[in-house]
Design an enzyme around this catalytic site. Structure first.
Site, PDB file in Angstrom:
ATOM      1  N   GLY A  11      13.766  85.650 -26.120  1.00  0.00           N
ATOM      2  CA  GLY A  11      14.065  84.228 -26.183  1.00  0.00           C
ATOM      3  C   GLY A  11      15.341  83.939 -26.958  1.00  0.00           C
ATOM      4  O   GLY A  11      15.951  84.834 -27.558  1.00  0.00           O
ATOM      5  N   ALA A  62       6.868  81.548 -27.656  1.00  0.00           N
ATOM      6  CA  ALA A  62       6.269  80.239 -27.371  1.00  0.00           C
ATOM      7  C   ALA A  62       6.181  80.052 -25.867  1.00  0.00           C
ATOM      8  O   ALA A  62       6.969  80.633 -25.110  1.00  0.00           O
ATOM      9  CB  ALA A  62       7.081  79.100 -27.988  1.00  0.00           C
ATOM     10  N   TYR A 127       2.241  70.630 -23.907  1.00  0.00           N
ATOM     11  CA  TYR A 127       3.125  71.463 -24.712  1.00  0.00           C
ATOM     12  C   TYR A 127       3.092  71.031 -26.178  1.00  0.00           C
ATOM     13  O   TYR A 127       2.839  71.846 -27.083  1.00  0.00           O
ATOM     14  CB  TYR A 127       4.557  71.401 -24.176  1.00  0.00           C
ATOM     15  CG  TYR A 127       5.583  72.004 -25.109  1.00  0.00           C
ATOM     16  CD1 TYR A 127       5.606  73.370 -25.355  1.00  0.00           C
ATOM     17  CD2 TYR A 127       6.512  71.193 -25.759  1.00  0.00           C
ATOM     18  CE1 TYR A 127       6.538  73.923 -26.223  1.00  0.00           C
ATOM     19  CE2 TYR A 127       7.450  71.741 -26.627  1.00  0.00           C
ATOM     20  CZ  TYR A 127       7.457  73.091 -26.864  1.00  0.00           C
ATOM     21  OH  TYR A 127       8.373  73.638 -27.734  1.00  0.00           O
TER      22      TYR A 127
END
Length: 303
Positions: A11, A62, A127
Site C-alpha cells: 500500500g 486496510a 468503510y
C-alpha cells in the site's frame, strides 16, 4: 537496532515507509504482504508477531474500497476490525506499542470547524464504521497505542487522486471535479517520515503520549481545488509541452457523481494535539505535493 514489524507491504503508506526508512539507520523494518501473512486469518498475525518478536508493530493494511465495502461488509470488518483487534492483542501480549492508521471517514462531515480527536464520531458507511470499530477494539485492548487518523492520501505509489488527475489532465480537454467535499490532502511520504521519526520516542520507558491523533497536511481544500493545485504545479514542473496545462477543470457537486457510499462533506481535522505532544507537524502542502510530482516526473510512477 529497533525492530519494527509492518503489516502490509504494497500500500501507499507501507511503500512510503520502506522508501523513507533509509534515513533512519536505527530502525530495522520487516514488511509482510498477503503472501507472508493474510491478515484476514487471525492465526497468521499471531504467528508473525511470535516469529519476528518486534519492538513495535505498525498496521499499514486496510480495506479501503469505500464503495465496494457497502457490498462486502464482512470482508471489510475482517480486515478493518477483526485483524486490527488481533494485532493489538498480540502487541499487548508482547508488551510492545501498536501504531494504527485510521481515517476521516469516522466523522459524518456535518462539522463546520476542524475536527478534534474527542469530537463525536458518526460514520456514514461501512468503510467508516469498520475503521471506527477497529479504533474501538484497540482502545479496549491496550493503552500502548497510537491511532493516527489521516485523509486524502496520495504518493508516487499505487492508485491515488494525484496520479489519476495527472492522467486525466493529460488525456482530456475538459474534466469535472467535485467541489462540495472539503478535506486535507496528505502525502503518504510525510506520514511515513513522521511515524518513523517518533518510533524511538514511543518505545522508550515512560512514554506517556499514547492515544488518538489527527495527522494530516496543513491545507484544507475541495477535490476541485486539489485538482487545480495539481495542474498548476505539474505545469511548472513538466513545462509548456505538457498537454494537461490547458485542460479545463469544471467544479461540480457530488450529485454529478453518485456513489454507493456517502462521503463526509467536511472532514478537515485539527493537528494541534499531535504538534503539541510531539513538537512538529507535517511539511507544508505545497512542498509535499511538489515532492510527489517530482518523483513522478523522474519516472517513479510506481504501479
Amino acid at each position: 537496532m529497533i525492530k519494527v514489524l509492518v503489516f502490509g507491504k504494497n500500500g501507499q503508506l507501507a511503500r512510503s515507509l520502506a522508501w523513507r526508512s533509509s534515513a533512519f539507520a536505527g530502525l530495522n523494518l520487516q514488511f509482510l504482504d498477503r503472501s507472508d501473512c493474510d491478515v484476514a486469518q487471525s492465526d497468521n498475525i499471531t504467528k508473525a508477531v511470535d516469529l519476528y518478536r518486534p519492538d513495535i508493530v505498525i498496521n499499514a493494511t486496510a480495506y479501503t474500497a469505500v464503495d465496494l465495502a457497502e457490498n462486502e461488509p464482512e470482508l471489510a470488518r475482517r480486515v478493518n476490525c477483526d485483524a486490527v483487534r488481533t494485532m493489538a492483542e498480540n502487541a499487548a501480549r508482547h508488551s510492545v506499542p501498536f501504531i494504527h492508521i485510521s481515517t476521516d471517514y469516522v466523522f459524518d462531515g456535518e462539522g463546520k470547524k476542524p475536527y478534534r480527536e474527542a469530537d463525536p464520531v458518526a460514520p456514514l458507511g461501512v468503510y467508516g464504521a469498520t475503521k471506527l470499530a477497529g479504533e474501538e477494539a484497540i482502545r479496549a485492548i491496550t493503552n500502548q497505542h497510537l491511532i493516527f487518523r489521516t485523509s486524502w492520501v496520495y504518493s508516487p505509489f499505487g492508485k491515488n487522486f494525484v496520479k489519476t488527475m495527472l492522467g486525466l489532465l493529460g488525456d482530456k480537454t475538459h474534466i469535472s471535479v467535485v467541489d462540495d467535499q472539503k478535506g486535507c490532502p496528505t502525502s503518504a511520504l510525510d506520514l511515513a517520515t513522521a511515524i518513523l521519526r517518533i518510533v524511538p520516542e514511543i518505545i522508550r520507558p515512560g512514554f506517556d503520549q499514547f492515544g488518538t491523533y489527527h495527522l494530516v497536511s496543513d491545507a484544507e481544500m475541495t477535490w476541485c481545488a486539489f485538482s487545480r493545485e495539481i495542474q498548476a504545479k505539474a505545469s511548472k514542473l513538466f513545462g509548456e509541452q505538457w498537454q494537461g496545462a490547458t485542460c479545463q477543470i469544471e467544479a461540480v457537486t457530488s450529485a454529478k457523481f453518485p456513489t454507493a457510499a456517502r462521503r463526509p462533506s467536511y472532514s478537515v481535522m485539527s493537528t494541534e494535539k499531535f504538534m503539541t505532544n510531539f513538537g512538529f507537524g507535517l511539511p507544508e502542502f505545497d512542498q509535499s505535493l511538489m515532492e510527489v510530482l517530482q518523483k513522478l516526473a523522474e519516472g517513479d510512477a510506481h504501479a
